[in-house]
Write a protein that holds these residues in place. Structure first.
Motif, short mmCIF file in Angstrom:
data_model
loop_
_atom_site.label_atom_id
_atom_site.label_comp_id
_atom_site.label_asym_id
_atom_site.label_seq_id
_atom_site.Cartn_x
_atom_site.Cartn_y
_atom_site.Cartn_z
N ARG A 1 0.84 -1.21 0.00
CA ARG A 1 0.00 0.00 0.00
C ARG A 1 0.87 1.26 0.00
NH1 ARG A 1 -1.74 3.88 2.87
NH2 ARG A 1 -0.45 3.29 4.66
N GLN B 1 2.46 1.72 -3.41
CA GLN B 1 1.51 2.24 -4.39
C GLN B 1 1.37 3.75 -4.24
OE1 GLN B 1 -0.06 0.52 -6.88
NE2 GLN B 1 -0.77 2.51 -7.58
N GLU C 1 2.68 6.65 -7.03
CA GLU C 1 1.80 7.69 -7.58
C GLU C 1 2.40 9.09 -7.35
OE1 GLU C 1 -2.35 5.18 -6.86
OE2 GLU C 1 -1.92 6.98 -5.69
N LEU D 1 6.33 -3.31 -7.12
CA LEU D 1 4.89 -3.58 -7.22
C LEU D 1 4.59 -4.71 -8.19
CD1 LEU D 1 3.51 0.07 -7.21
CD2 LEU D 1 3.07 -1.67 -5.47
#
Length: 550
Positions: free
Chosen positions: A51, A54, A58, A90
């Protein structure tokens, strides 16, 4: 005297305002990124780590896309490198704590460093600071109703280092597409058991995807109408059955290189600094590396150090015109392949033609829209790189040829001597390769060579240079790499290569390799001496039983 600002000055003022606002935003965004890095480092649960990754990816993606546009080129470049590392974690779902700790520390360094805008950057060549993460394996979907044909293609592509999956029905492929998007799709035009042809299915598929999928077509129909239909659905390759799979894989590699290759290098030569800065900003925003030159007398330094792939050249400059400078550039064989695009407000066709006849490849009239500028530069750079690769790279493997990889070894060794950092070279040779050709045929031997080339490409860094030294022998140049590090990496490649299974005429076989490594750590050596040391180490590995790295 009028105080009215020129359009160029108004644009510069607006861009500066945006740059100032972006600098203020960085005072919030960078500390937030540092906090996320601490959370990643302290996260014990793998799901929490993913998490955090991610979120970080971004943030880095936004930073990498915006920083260069506002003049923070170093920040944007570093953010792009870290974004690639985050993407690697990822996609591979690897959770090695030490590596994640190193990645987290890199993020914190990014967050804590003070960056200043760089309106006139002089970026290093693309190979100077790439991501050090290995390239991930590409996922390829194959739609082929003939089971044996599709399976042969799948197994061969897997040996080349891809993750290939074969489907015999459209419904099966659709289900897989819903689960995960592949990097490319290979489909057969002829699907007798389906209600639509492969190309009709491809057309409907491309329409419902957010972004077009790289597409290669196989068929028994070698006619113009089928070629035309394939182009209209976005096909990037057309292969008539029986398919030459190494050639198909070569086209795949070319597609991926065009999509995610190193940024194109553009040299802008214009005495109008404001206009040159604007062009630079536009092209950098399109992910190109740009240098600006305002004094024609400095042309030799820029050509040698930056090695541009496209030159944007103003026609009307004091002391030396654009066509005169273009003729100077064309005097050197090493620069003959570099496209020269003239920039000028000149609209007289005869004068444009005279400039092109003397030296030059294209003529762009000022003012030019942002999109038109990017399109003109991109198309020329793409063709120049394809041509350069075709001339300097081995047709079977796509790696550098003998002379080019030796030259690259000399360049990296000189760089290592200047920086004081170590560099290593390795010679690799496929064991008992003659037996492969004698027992399974030369086509199988070519597949083995191609598979090793792809394995090397995927397991090594982008800054590493790879070449086919001759026959079944390869040369690898590893900058900023100790002998111990090189040994660890190449031994992993050796093990992976030995695990590959090849199929020829219904029989399965495996192949091993031997390698020898030499490093600059022991003593100052010339490039030829270093290669000789690596060759001696390879000789020792061969006579020590093969399938080993010395």
């Amino acid at each position: 005297m009028s105080n009215t600002k020129t359009p160029a000055q108004e644009l510069q003022k607006h861009l500066q305002q945006l740059s100032d606002a972006f600098a203020l935003r960085l005072q919030e965004d960078l500390p937030a990124l540092g906090q996320d890095a601490e959370q990643l480092l302290n996260a014990a649960d793998p799901h929490e780590q993913l998490r955090c990754l991610q979120t970080i990816r971004e943030q880095l993606h936004k930073l990498a896309g915006a920083a260069g546009t506002f003049g923070f080129s170093r920040l944007g470049q570093r953010a792009r490198e870290l974004e690639q590392e985050a993407e690697h974690w990822l996609t591979t779902l690897q959770q090695e704590q030490q590596s994640l700790q190193d990645f987290s520390q890199s993020l914190q360094q990014l967050a804590n460093q003070v960056y200043q805008p760089e309106p006139e950057p002089s970026p290093a060549p693309a190979s100077a600071s790439p991501s050090k993460s290995p390239q991930r394996e590409r996922r390829i979907y194959i739609l082929e109703d003939q089971y044996a044909v599709g399976e042969t293609m799948r197994l061969t592509l897997n040996n080349f280092g891809y993750q290939a999956e074969h489907f015999t029905r459209i419904a099966e492929l659709d289900h897989a597409l819903q689960q995960q998007r592949p990097d490319a799709l290979i489909l057969d035009v002829n699907l007798p058991d389906e209600n639509v042809t492969g190309l009709a299915y491809a057309a409907s598929l491309q329409e419902r995807l957010d972004e077009p999928l790289p597409l290669l077509v196989t068929t028994t129909q070698d006619d113009f109408a089928t070629h035309l239909e394939a182009v209209r659905v976005g096909a990037m390759g057309f292969f008539t059955k029986p398919v030459d799979i190494p050639q198909l894989e070569n086209r795949l590699e070319r597609c991926f290189a065009q999509q995610q290759g190193e940024p194109y290098r553009v040299l802008i030569i214009d005495d109008d600094r404001e206009l040159a800065s604007r062009f630079s900003l536009i092209l950098r925003g399109a992910n190109m590396l740009v240098e600006m030159q305002h004094d024609p007398a400095e042309i030799f330094t820029h050509m040698r150090n930056f090695n541009p792939e496209v030159i944007l050249l103003d026609v009307n400059m004091p002391n030396c015109t654009g066509p005169e400078l273009a003729q100077i550039i064309r005097m050197y064989d090493d620069w003959l392949r570099v496209p020269i695009i003239y920039l000028s407000a000149e609209t007289d066709i005869n004068r444009q033609m005279n400039a092109l006849i003397k030296a030059g490849d294209d003529f762009v009239t000022k003012p030019i829209s942002d999109n038109a500028l990017v399109a003109a530069v991109f198309s020329r750079a793409q063709r120049a790189r394809l041509l350069s690769n075709a001339l300097s790279r081995d047709s079977l493997t796509g790696l550098l040829k003998h002379a080019d990889i030796k030259e690259q070894a000399a360049v990296e060794l000189e760089r290592a001597q200047r920086s004081g950092k170590p560099a290593s070279v390795a010679m690799l040779d496929i064991d008992f390769f003659k037996k492969v050709n004698d027992s399974h045929g030369h086509a199988a031997g070519d597949n083995v060579i191609r598979a090793l080339a792809n394995l090397l490409r995927q397991r090594l860094r982008r800054i590493d240079s790879l070449g086919r030294y001759g026959g079944e022998e390869f040369l690898v140049v590893l900058p900023d790499c100790t002998a111990e590090q090189a040994l660890r990496v190449l031994d992993e490649i050796r093990q992976r290569f030995a695990e590959l299974k090849f199929i020829a005429a219904g029989s399965e076989f495996s192949v091993t390799l031997s390698a020898g490594i030499a490093s600059t750590e022991a003593a100052p050596l010339s490039a030829s001496e270093l290669l000789e040391k690596a060759d001696q180490a390879l000789y020792a590995a061969k006579h020590g039983g093969r399938n080993q790295v010395r």
